[in-house]
Design a protein around this motif. Structure first.
Motif, short mmCIF file in Angstrom:
data_model
loop_
_atom_site.label_atom_id
_atom_site.label_comp_id
_atom_site.label_asym_id
_atom_site.label_seq_id
_atom_site.Cartn_x
_atom_site.Cartn_y
_atom_site.Cartn_z
N ASN A 197 0.82 -1.22 0.00
CA ASN A 197 0.00 0.00 0.00
C ASN A 197 0.85 1.26 0.00
O ASN A 197 0.64 2.18 -0.79
CB ASN A 197 -0.93 0.00 1.22
N THR A 221 -3.00 -5.12 -3.79
CA THR A 221 -2.93 -4.61 -2.42
C THR A 221 -3.89 -5.40 -1.54
O THR A 221 -4.61 -6.28 -2.02
CB THR A 221 -3.26 -3.10 -2.40
N CYS A 278 -6.70 1.24 1.95
CA CYS A 278 -6.87 0.70 0.60
C CYS A 278 -7.85 1.56 -0.20
O CYS A 278 -7.60 1.86 -1.38
CB CYS A 278 -7.35 -0.74 0.65
#
Length: 673
Positions: A514, A556, A567
């Motif tokens: 991320n 991710t 996210c």
């Protein structure tokens, strides 16, 4: 001020289950997203008109730019209300409009509403200074032909936030804190916004962390895209959420027009005003802090021109390509940028020592430009060192850094040329309603400002615009939301799509990527969308952004509610930077030249730009091409950016015959776009 939210719990919710997630759903007339000054003013304005069915939802109470940003004396721009130089609403309108790529009717609204908005803040307790006769004294700010600016000090916008937050508490307007909105929900025709989906970041169980809002109206006050630039003076808590508005179908405008300026990086703060007018020393070092070099001396011809440029940087703070030639103030930005980006050195401002003209640190008042000398004398600041001059001129400017662990008496400030504000954003009409109906972007997320806005006009715009949005909502959209079953049926597909991402991320285990993607986004934006722009670099960056957007959701993941929220933020940042880069690419491909706060060039290095003559620079800042004199609009359709060039609307003429205005007002006929 940290507001006590214990007594500001929202109305009861209904509960539903979608895709295995237990979801609370709130039904309200107006959902206000964000807790900055514009959002809070919308809430207070609506409540004062009689609409109490309001809910403020925010990721972090007081976490936005309003409560966390400022400068030496942060500016609020309004109509002049003192002195012997006459001012008028038509003149202020023309000055706002002359900044290019701002619609004339919007400029008129911002000028017309400035006094009401300013006096509302005064009445709420914001301590704008006045003399013993009641005059609201002003000063001249950047892109300001008059002295319309005022200030309550370094924390003007924080004081606005505190005053409005106090009024929210007094009125018992309901607040839902620690809720990060991840999607705006529309009807199936994508013509109206009808709700939103959020993550409750205080919830531990991902299965119970989602919240739905069924709303007749949404005021979106989440600020500018603070999270997409590497060198940024936006508060760390201010990330922005423009992407979800693009995804819902709202149109953006003027996205090319970010402002950049010199700022401190350890503690993020604009170094404008008296930070420059006290004539600090600029120097650079290697990455380890060694090999000090006063790099400005290599370009400026003498002590007088050097100190004048530093001084002018105070009220010509944003980088402006028109102020590069002739050893202008924006040449300093270019040189700072060159030291950091091209030469890989660290750059500093030092208030302990005077600028050294080839190893001579003597402060020489007799060699100062007359404008500089007069200013320092009138300010009682003709002292031996920059910090002494700053102490005499603006003591709170020193205290501000002291409160944040930096002592200007004993250490220098590390600096960079940073993204500070986006003059573009979402399209809105004269009531601040988006082309996605019932969505009202207010504050920096509303792209009303054009190219050259006067410093402090954004604060005025946020207050005027949020009040006008409240007026329109109360008069035209003062109805309950649709019944819950209809709302869920209308939005089910959109909600399920967002929940499917959550399920995917929670099962992937790829949380380590991320941060890497966020870093890549910020690096790309700073390189292709900063103060130096080239057609080739913008085109490559836009292609790379599109590629990332198509893949990032698969690469991710999340292991908690906090990571799940990150996210969604990553996806929003990725979409936002893709749309912004497409706008920049389109502007350059259609022949757009330097303007605002960036230089368009095909030169290889900053040195080649610096060596150009004044005529070369002046030729870049023109407005005779379609893409330059009109407004570039962008919209996301089926995942691709579609652009449109919208002709700038002129300042409208007004029929101010009192009896007609009175009749139209009584009959609500004035509520037209």
């Amino acid at each position: 001020m940290v507001m006590n939210l214990k007594n500001l719990l929202p109305m009861e919710s209904e509960r539903t289950v979608i895709s295995g997630y237990v979801i609370d759903c709130y039904c309200i007339n107006t959902l206000i997203i964000g807790s900055g000054a514009a959002s809070l003013n919308a809430a207070v304005s609506l409540h004062s008109m009689g609409q109490e069915d309001i809910l403020i939802v925010t990721s972090e109470w007081g976490g936005g730019t309003s409560n966390n940003a400022g400068s030496d004396k942060q500016t609020y721009y309004k109509l002049s209300l003192s002195g012997d130089k006459p001012d008028s609403i038509p003149e202020m309108t023309r000055d706002l409009f002359s900044g290019k790529c701002m619609h004339g009717d919007i400029a008129l609204c911002e000028a017309q509403g400035s006094v009401q908005a300013f006096m509302n803040l005064v009445n709420l307790g914001v301590p704008f200074p006045q003399d013993k006769y009641g005059a609201w004294a002003g000063f001249k700010t950047d892109h300001d032909p008059r002295a319309r600016a005022t200030s309550a000090g370094p924390y003007t916008s924080r004081m606005m936030f505190e005053a409005l937050a106090g009024e929210v508490k007094k009125r018992k307007i309901e607040v839902l804190n620690h809720h990060h909105v991840i999607a705006l929900l529309t009807d199936k025709g994508k013509t109206n916004v009808i709700g939103a989906l959020a993550v409750n970041t205080a919830e531990v169980d991902p299965g119970k962390a989602f919240v739905l809002f069924n709303a007749t109206n949404i005021v979106l006050g989440t600020g500018g895209p603070g999270g997409i630039y590497q060198s940024s003076v936006y508060p760390l808590s201010q990330s922005g959420s423009t992407g979800m508005a693009f995804e819902a179908g709202a149109t953006g405008q003027n996205l090319t027009e970010s402002q950049f300026g010199i700022a401190s990086v350890k503690f993020r703060w604009n170094l404008s005003g008296s930070y420059q007018q006290t004539l600090p020393r600029y120097f650079s070092t290697d990455r380890d802090g060694n090999n000090e070099t006063e790099f400005l001396n290599d370009v400026f011809p003498d002590y007088t021109s050097l100190t004048k440029a530093i001084f002018l940087k105070g009220y010509q703070w944003p980088f402006d390509p028109r102020k590069v030639s002739g050893h202008g103030s924006s040449l300093i930005d270019l040189l700072v940028f060159r030291e950091g980006e091209e030469r890989g050195r660290r750059v500093w401002i030092d208030f302990r020592r005077n600028p050294s003209w080839w190893n001579d640190e003597t402060f020489s008042p007799d060699k100062l430009d007359p404008e500089v000398y007069k200013y320092l004398v009138n300010s009682g600041a003709l002292k031996k060192t920059p910090v002494e001059r700053l102490q005499a001129m603006n003591t709170p400017a020193i205290s501000l850094f002291k409160e944040n662990g930096i002592d200007l008496y004993t250490e220098p400030l590390e600096i960079a040329v940073c993204a500070q504000h986006n003059n573009g954003g979402l399209k809105g009409n004269i009531w601040w309603e988006s082309d996605l109906r019932h969505l009202f972007p207010a504050g920096e997320i509303n792209g009303s400002h054009g190219v050259y806005r006067p410093g402090g006009s954004a604060l005025n715009s946020g207050q005027v615009g949020s009040h006008r949005a409240a007026m329109y909502i109360f008069k035209k959209y003062n109805t309950p939301p649709m019944i819950s079953c209809e709302f869920l049926a209308e939005t089910n597909e959109q909600t399920e799509k967002k929940l499917a991402l959550a399920t995917q991320w929670l099962s992937s285990g790829k949380t380590g990527l991320n941060g890497k993607f966020i870093d890549e986004i910020r690096k790309r934006m700073s390189e292709a969308g900063g103060i130096i722009r080239t057609r080739g670099k913008a085109a490559r960056a836009a292609t790379e952004a599109a590629m990332m957007l198509s893949q990032v959701s698969e690469k991710t993941g999340a292991a908690s509610v906090t990571e799940l929220t990150r996210c969604y933020m990553l996806m929003d940042h990725c979409l936002t930077h893709y749309v912004y880069l497409e706008a920049i690419k389109t502007y350059l491909e259609k022949g757009g030249r330097s303007r605002g706060s960036f230089i368009v060039t095909d030169r290889d290095t900053i040195d080649t730009i610096i060596r150009q003559d004044a005529a070369w620079i002046a030729n870049l800042c023109q407005y005779d091409r379609e893409i330059e004199k009109n407004i570039l609009e962008v919209q996301l359709k089926e995942g691709w950016v579609v652009t449109n060039i919208e002709e700038v609307r002129n300042i409208p003429s007004q029929n101010l015959w009192f009896e007609k205005v009175w009749r139209d007002y009584l009959e609500d006929k004035y509520l037209q776009c």
